[in-house]
Design a protein around this motif. Structure first.
Motif, mmCIF file in Angstrom:
data_model
loop_
_atom_site.group_PDB
_atom_site.id
_atom_site.type_symbol
_atom_site.label_atom_id
_atom_site.label_comp_id
_atom_site.label_asym_id
_atom_site.label_seq_id
_atom_site.Cartn_x
_atom_site.Cartn_y
_atom_site.Cartn_z
ATOM 1 N N ARG A 295 0.835 -1.210 0.000
ATOM 2 C CA ARG A 295 0.000 0.000 0.000
ATOM 3 C C ARG A 295 0.866 1.255 0.000
ATOM 4 O O ARG A 295 0.607 2.205 -0.743
ATOM 5 N N CYS B 96 1.550 5.078 -2.783
ATOM 6 C CA CYS B 96 1.155 6.408 -2.297
ATOM 7 C C CYS B 96 1.540 7.556 -3.225
ATOM 8 O O CYS B 96 0.958 8.634 -3.130
ATOM 9 N N TYR C 122 -3.335 4.644 -5.021
ATOM 10 C CA TYR C 122 -3.335 4.614 -3.546
ATOM 11 C C TYR C 122 -4.769 4.528 -3.021
ATOM 12 O O TYR C 122 -5.054 3.744 -2.113
ATOM 13 N N SER D 266 -6.168 1.234 -1.183
ATOM 14 C CA SER D 266 -6.682 1.472 0.176
ATOM 15 C C SER D 266 -8.091 0.919 0.323
ATOM 16 O O SER D 266 -8.425 0.334 1.357
ATOM 17 N N SER E 24 -8.390 5.599 7.085
ATOM 18 C CA SER E 24 -7.246 5.737 6.179
ATOM 19 C C SER E 24 -7.674 5.595 4.722
ATOM 20 O O SER E 24 -7.162 6.302 3.846
ATOM 21 N N ALA E 25 -8.592 4.683 4.462
ATOM 22 C CA ALA E 25 -9.113 4.516 3.104
ATOM 23 C C ALA E 25 -9.900 5.752 2.693
ATOM 24 O O ALA E 25 -9.766 6.242 1.567
ATOM 25 N N ALA F 198 -7.577 8.544 1.774
ATOM 26 C CA ALA F 198 -6.957 8.320 0.462
ATOM 27 C C ALA F 198 -7.940 8.641 -0.663
ATOM 28 O O ALA F 198 -7.573 9.270 -1.659
ATOM 29 N N GLU G 125 -8.485 -0.668 10.180
ATOM 30 C CA GLU G 125 -7.700 0.547 10.430
ATOM 31 C C GLU G 125 -6.583 0.251 11.422
ATOM 32 O O GLU G 125 -5.436 0.680 11.220
#
Length: 181
Positions: free
Chosen positions: A18, A22, A28, A32, A77-78, A81, A176
């Protein structure tokens, strides 16, 4: 068929893969969603902008176009992104969420190339499998895993039978904690 029919990536390998993506906001965001939202590659390609709901507990409709419809909460976090990618786009609600990834072969190639650069033996399905493995390892009930990842057949795709409300929030928290950044 077992939930995992081949070895899953280790947590570290999934994180490295992952992280390798980025530099490309589109890739990314897509990786994600597969790792931190349990999306299949086909679901990534079929999602449209209006399927995604940003905000406090970000949610997304997955499987809308091929029969495995479910709405799930995704890990923060997803969501970050996806939000970062969307800020670079001028997209209408009915346009593809991940413009350019409608052909799953494109996503397969991009993930495979990122895996090679990261020194990880992985493909596009490896991310989702790592997420399933993490949920199993965490002890999530199999019915929750099946509902979140769209594995089982359900009468009501929005609220699967026998699965309590909020199960997807707990699953997003698990993903997460394991893979988030």
């Amino acid at each position: 068929m077992p939930l995992l029919d081949r070895p899953a990536l280790s947590v570290d390998e999934a994180r490295v893969l992952r992280a390798e993506t980025c530099r490309d906001l589109l890739l990314y965001a897509a990786t994600s969603l597969m790792l931190l939202g349990g999306a299949r590659p086909r679901e990534v390609g079929e999602a449209v902008v209006s399927d995604y709901e940003s905000g406090g507990a970000a949610r997304i409709w997955l499987g809308r176009r091929w029969g495995g419809l479910r709405q799930v909460c995704i890990a923060p976090s997803a969501a970050r992104a996806i939000d970062a990618y969307l800020t670079t786009q001028d997209a209408d609600p009915d346009e593809p969420l991940f413009l350019g990834l409608q052909e799953t072969s494109t996503l397969h190639d991009l993930v495979r190339w990122a895996a090679v650069r990261a020194g990880v033996d992985a493909g596009v399905h490896s991310l989702r499998q790592a997420a399933i493995a993490a949920a199993l390892y965490d002890g999530a009930p199999v019915s929750h895993i099946e509902a979140y990842f769209g594995i089982g057949k359900w009468v009501d795709p929005v609220r699967p039978a026998g699965v309590p409300e909020g199960y997807d929030v707990a699953m997003a928290r698990t993903l997460e904690a394991v893979f988030g950044a």
